[in-house]
Write a protein that holds these residues in place. Structure first.
Motif, PDB file in Angstrom:
ATOM      1  N   ARG A  36     -20.688   0.936  42.231  1.00 47.31           N
ATOM      2  CA  ARG A  36     -20.954   0.950  43.681  1.00 47.31           C
ATOM      3  C   ARG A  36     -19.820   1.603  44.470  1.00 47.31           C
ATOM      4  O   ARG A  36     -20.074   2.251  45.475  1.00 47.31           O
ATOM      5  CB  ARG A  36     -21.205  -0.463  44.189  1.00 47.31           C
ATOM      6  CG  ARG A  36     -22.597  -0.975  43.867  1.00 47.31           C
ATOM      7  CD  ARG A  36     -22.954  -2.222  44.667  1.00 47.31           C
ATOM      8  NE  ARG A  36     -22.187  -3.388  44.294  1.00 47.31           N
ATOM      9  CZ  ARG A  36     -22.529  -4.249  43.340  1.00 47.31           C
ATOM     10  NH1 ARG A  36     -23.635  -4.071  42.654  1.00 47.31           N
ATOM     11  NH2 ARG A  36     -21.788  -5.293  43.079  1.00 47.31           N
ATOM     12  N   THR A  37     -18.581   1.448  44.023  1.00 41.70           N
ATOM     13  CA  THR A  37     -17.452   2.052  44.740  1.00 41.70           C
ATOM     14  C   THR A  37     -17.228   3.508  44.352  1.00 41.70           C
ATOM     15  O   THR A  37     -16.406   4.185  44.957  1.00 41.70           O
ATOM     16  CB  THR A  37     -16.137   1.286  44.474  1.00 41.70           C
ATOM     17  OG1 THR A  37     -15.770   1.458  43.096  1.00 41.70           O
ATOM     18  CG2 THR A  37     -16.258  -0.176  44.836  1.00 41.70           C
ATOM     19  N   GLY A  38     -17.923   3.982  43.329  1.00 46.46           N
ATOM     20  CA  GLY A  38     -17.742   5.353  42.867  1.00 46.46           C
ATOM     21  C   GLY A  38     -16.672   5.507  41.800  1.00 46.46           C
ATOM     22  O   GLY A  38     -16.400   6.612  41.338  1.00 46.46           O
ATOM     23  N   ALA A  39     -16.051   4.409  41.389  1.00 49.88           N
ATOM     24  CA  ALA A  39     -15.001   4.474  40.373  1.00 49.88           C
ATOM     25  C   ALA A  39     -15.570   4.742  38.982  1.00 49.88           C
ATOM     26  O   ALA A  39     -14.885   5.316  38.132  1.00 49.88           O
ATOM     27  CB  ALA A  39     -14.182   3.184  40.368  1.00 49.88           C
ATOM     28  N   LEU A  40     -16.798   4.307  38.730  1.00 47.82           N
ATOM     29  CA  LEU A  40     -17.454   4.532  37.438  1.00 47.82           C
ATOM     30  C   LEU A  40     -18.807   5.178  37.665  1.00 47.82           C
ATOM     31  O   LEU A  40     -19.445   4.971  38.700  1.00 47.82           O
ATOM     32  CB  LEU A  40     -17.690   3.210  36.698  1.00 47.82           C
ATOM     33  CG  LEU A  40     -16.499   2.485  36.104  1.00 47.82           C
ATOM     34  CD1 LEU A  40     -16.962   1.183  35.449  1.00 47.82           C
ATOM     35  CD2 LEU A  40     -15.774   3.347  35.103  1.00 47.82           C
ATOM     36  N   ARG A  41     -19.242   5.902  36.645  1.00 48.36           N
ATOM     37  CA  ARG A  41     -20.602   6.442  36.666  1.00 48.36           C
ATOM     38  C   ARG A  41     -21.561   5.366  36.179  1.00 48.36           C
ATOM     39  O   ARG A  41     -21.211   4.569  35.306  1.00 48.36           O
ATOM     40  CB  ARG A  41     -20.718   7.650  35.746  1.00 48.36           C
ATOM     41  CG  ARG A  41     -19.974   8.848  36.287  1.00 48.36           C
ATOM     42  CD  ARG A  41     -20.242  10.061  35.461  1.00 48.36           C
ATOM     43  NE  ARG A  41     -19.549   9.951  34.191  1.00 48.36           N
ATOM     44  CZ  ARG A  41     -19.645  10.831  33.230  1.00 48.36           C
ATOM     45  NH1 ARG A  41     -20.421  11.879  33.362  1.00 48.36           N
ATOM     46  NH2 ARG A  41     -18.974  10.671  32.102  1.00 48.36           N
ATOM     47  N   GLU A  42     -22.757   5.382  36.724  1.00 51.57           N
ATOM     48  CA  GLU A  42     -23.766   4.408  36.293  1.00 51.57           C
ATOM     49  C   GLU A  42     -24.256   4.766  34.900  1.00 51.57           C
ATOM     50  O   GLU A  42     -24.473   5.926  34.579  1.00 51.57           O
ATOM     51  CB  GLU A  42     -24.933   4.391  37.272  1.00 51.57           C
ATOM     52  CG  GLU A  42     -25.917   3.297  36.976  1.00 51.57           C
ATOM     53  CD  GLU A  42     -26.908   3.078  38.099  1.00 51.57           C
ATOM     54  OE1 GLU A  42     -27.601   2.050  38.047  1.00 51.57           O
ATOM     55  OE2 GLU A  42     -26.980   3.908  39.018  1.00 51.57           O
ATOM     56  N   ARG A  43     -24.380   3.732  34.082  1.00 53.23           N
ATOM     57  CA  ARG A  43     -24.900   3.894  32.729  1.00 53.23           C
ATOM     58  C   ARG A  43     -26.001   2.858  32.524  1.00 53.23           C
ATOM     59  O   ARG A  43     -25.846   1.710  32.929  1.00 53.23           O
ATOM     60  CB  ARG A  43     -23.787   3.681  31.703  1.00 53.23           C
ATOM     61  CG  ARG A  43     -22.717   4.761  31.748  1.00 53.23           C
ATOM     62  CD  ARG A  43     -21.576   4.471  30.776  1.00 53.23           C
ATOM     63  NE  ARG A  43     -20.668   5.596  30.705  1.00 53.23           N
ATOM     64  CZ  ARG A  43     -19.633   5.783  31.525  1.00 53.23           C
ATOM     65  NH1 ARG A  43     -19.365   4.906  32.461  1.00 53.23           N
ATOM     66  NH2 ARG A  43     -18.857   6.846  31.392  1.00 53.23           N
ATOM     67  N   PRO A  44     -27.088   3.248  31.859  1.00 49.00           N
ATOM     68  CA  PRO A  44     -28.164   2.279  31.623  1.00 49.00           C
ATOM     69  C   PRO A  44     -27.742   1.237  30.582  1.00 49.00           C
ATOM     70  O   PRO A  44     -26.907   1.504  29.707  1.00 49.00           O
ATOM     71  CB  PRO A  44     -29.320   3.136  31.116  1.00 49.00           C
ATOM     72  CG  PRO A  44     -28.701   4.390  30.630  1.00 49.00           C
ATOM     73  CD  PRO A  44     -27.416   4.583  31.394  1.00 49.00           C
TER      74      PRO A  44
END
Length: 167
Positions: A36-44
């Motif tokens: 949510r903060t953009g620090a990590l990419r979303e992964r399923p």
């Protein structure tokens, strides 16, 4: 008469262990605030399950995960040199555990894993300051020295810095 002070709570150490496919939901939940903060990419969740062997986790005494860090090993090649290279990814520590050594414990555990697999250089990308990595000997690196498959996956819109450390 003053009330007696409350004794400090006993701190039961958290356990650092390899992740299991059953941890996939917990890994996704732990990562969500950082996504949510953009620090990590979303992964399923399915990707966390499929790549569980990449992860080391810190498990609290109650069974919850307080942190995770993954190591993906890339075979040696013309750019990387004679030794395999490692890429650290999805590094996160639960907010209530930050500043308590969880991140350092994870990083030490993954560096030991990398050494055991004869990794020559570790790479990571960060959109933050990278302070912990810098304290552990990482420094700025050219993405051209990193595994090509990994650098191709970096999103240039995120403006991440590539850091590396020779083991």
């Amino acid at each position: 008469m003053l009330p007696a002070p409350h004794p400090a709570p006993l701190r039961v150490p958290a356990a650092v262990r390899p992740a299991h496919p059953d941890d996939a939901e917990a890994l996704a939940a732990l990562s969500r605030p950082f996504v949510r903060t953009g620090a990590l990419r979303e992964r399923p969740v399915a990707l966390y399950a499929a790549r569980a062997a990449d992860f080391v986790v810190v498990q609290a005494p109650d069974g919850t995960l307080d942190g995770c860090l993954a190591l993906r090993v890339h075979e040696a090649g013309p750019v990387a040199g004679p030794a395999p290279s490692g890429v650290l990814y999805n590094f996160c520590v639960a907010p209530h555990r930050q500043g308590h050594g969880v991140g350092s414990g994870l990083l030490r555990a993954v560096m030991a894993r990398a050494r055991a697999r004869s990794v020559g250089t570790l790479f990571t990308a960060t959109v933050g300051g990278g302070g912990l990595f810098l304290r552990y000997g990482f420094g700025p690196a050219s993405s051209g020295t990193a595994p090509a498959a990994w650098t191709a996956s970096l999103d240039p819109r995120r403006n991440a810095r590539v850091l590396a450390r020779t083991l």
